[in-house]
Design an enzyme around this catalytic site. Structure first.
Site, PDB file in Angstrom:
ATOM      1  CB  CYS A  43      -0.926   0.013   1.225  1.00  0.00           C
ATOM      2  SG  CYS A  43      -0.039   0.122   2.812  1.00  0.00           S
ATOM      3  CD  GLN A  44       4.588  -0.152   1.785  1.00  0.00           C
ATOM      4  OE1 GLN A  44       4.012  -0.650   0.825  1.00  0.00           O
ATOM      5  NE2 GLN A  44       5.163  -0.877   2.728  1.00  0.00           N
TER       6      GLN A  44
END
Length: 422
Positions: free
Chosen positions: A105-106
């Site tokens: 998700c970064q």
């Protein structure tokens, strides 16, 4: 037993419902949910060494450790530790029912650098490659709410279109915008092999609405291969609601259930026209999570016995010093779902791992308490020091939420199989 009841018992699946490949497995939340839903893992892939250690300590073993890996639902999960970009998935071509993964998700997180498609950690292309190499019947992907930000809207539509037509691959050196135009043209054609197209659904969901004791907004993307005829599949409806929680607190049944002393009770103000959650169960609160569940044998978690002192009866249940409260760093309240568990690189901001007791005092939540909030079972071992354990939890998919999605997909695949057999 019939339907769902025949497939699942209180402890998990009663029989295998299909096979899966697990990508970006992390600490195991989605993989465990898929296992609980009856999917047999053919292979799980993870790069992070601590997460791999966690997986091996629980249900996984090194890929290639034996000749009889992944043959039954009770088998250890075959784990490939390393870069997913270097994994060849063609040996499983035609054998995979579901490819599942919580795509890192970064690149999209509201708390990250917001680089999105320019971020080297954008691993959606690896999901598409896996699909091309295996032709699974279904795909389950999970990601953060930030993916739906308006600034990412064109790229998100591109992701969905590439999932709809994964075999219209992007060529080397091609800008994603040019590829997006090609995909749109390809999807407009009707005379395409339906085994190379997928019907895609996506939805932003709150984990609390499905029985997880945490407010956690996430995007789920589910796709079925078009030849299965499952374009009408819908996401499971919420089973829990805030309105039902407020109603239970207002009528006193919530407080009575937990035997909360009268001096700590309150009656919430319910605005006119507020959805009272009729027909749903109440949101589960942090107090619920700590109280355990007698129906499943989950024990009540007592106060930690001391800072950095392991509790003799509860794994990872030890206190931690230094909890503070200040503007922008407020604690979790016992009688609400917990805040979103995060994976902070330099500690977790916002007070997400601080708890306020009934008497107003505060303390850090233990690792086991945070694992409860993420709906991991109490026997789930997390490798590494506290910071690493918390990071794995913050990056995970809540097991209970993922299991709801996995079971719905399992039922759809069974119905698709029945339709194929006529």
């Amino acid at each position: 037993m019939t339907g769902q009841a025949a497939l699942f018992s209180q402890d998990g699946p009663t029989r295998e419902v299909g096979t899966s490949i697990e990508l970006f497995t992390g600490g195991g939340g989605l993989a465990l949910a898929m296992h609980k839903a009856g999917f047999r893992h053919l292979v799980a892939v993870e790069l992070d060494k601590r997460a791999c250690e966690t997986l091996r300590q629980n249900k996984a073993e090194k890929f290639g450790a034996s000749d009889e890996q992944g043959t039954t639902l009770q088998s250890k999960w075959p784990l490939k530790e390393g870069d997913v970009k270097k994994v060849d998935f063609t040996p499983w071509s035609g054998e995979v029912d579901v490819v599942a993964g919580g795509v890192p998700c970064q690149p999209w997180s509201l708390g990250g650098a917001h680089k999105g498609y320019d971020d080297e950690r954008n691993l959606w292309p690896e999901l598409f490659r896996t699909i091309r190499e295996t032709k699974p019947r279904a795909i389950i992907a999970e990601n953060v709410k930030g993916l739906l930000r308006p600034s990412f809207a064109p790229y998100y539509e591109y992701i969905l279109n590439e999932l709809r037509a994964p075999f219209e691959r992007r060529v080397e050196g091609e800008d994603w915008r040019d590829h997006a135009k090609r995909l749109e043209k390809a999807l407009a054609k009707d005379s395409i092999d339906p085994t190379e197209r997928y019907d895609v659904q996506y939805k932003l969901v709150n984990a609390a609405d499905y029985g997880v004791p945490q407010v956690r907004w996430r995007v789920f993307v589910v796709a079925f291969r078009r030849d299965l005829g499952l374009s009408g599949w819908k996401f499971p409806e919420p089973t829990h609601s805030e309105g039902a929680l407020l109603r239970a607190q207002a009528d006193g049944s919530y407080w009575d259930e937990h035997k909360v002393p009268k001096r700590y009770r309150y009656s919430p103000i319910i605005p006119d026209g507020f959805d009272d959650g009729d027909g749903t169960e109440r949101w589960r609160t942090l107090r619920d999570a700590l109280a355990g569940d007698s129906a499943t044998g989950e024990l009540k978690l007592p106060e930690p016995i001391g800072d950095k002192v392991d509790h003799p009866k509860h794994l990872h249940h030890y206190g931690w010093p230094g909890a503070r409260e200040y503007p922008g760093h407020t604690p979790n309240l016992l009688d609400r779902p917990a805040k979103t568990v995060k994976a902070g690189v330099h500690g977790v901001p916002g007070g997400e791992t601080v708890l306020k007791r009934d008497d107003g005092s505060i303390r850090y939540m233990t690792v086991r308490e945070v694992a409860r909030v993420m709906s991991f079972p109490d026997e789930w071992f997390l490798a590494g020091p506290r910071g690493e354990q918390m990071r794995q939890l913050g990056n995970a998919v809540p097991v209970k939420l993922a299991a709801v999605m996995a079971r719905s997909v399992a039922e759809a695949l069974r119905s698709g199989s029945r339709a194929e057999r006529g």
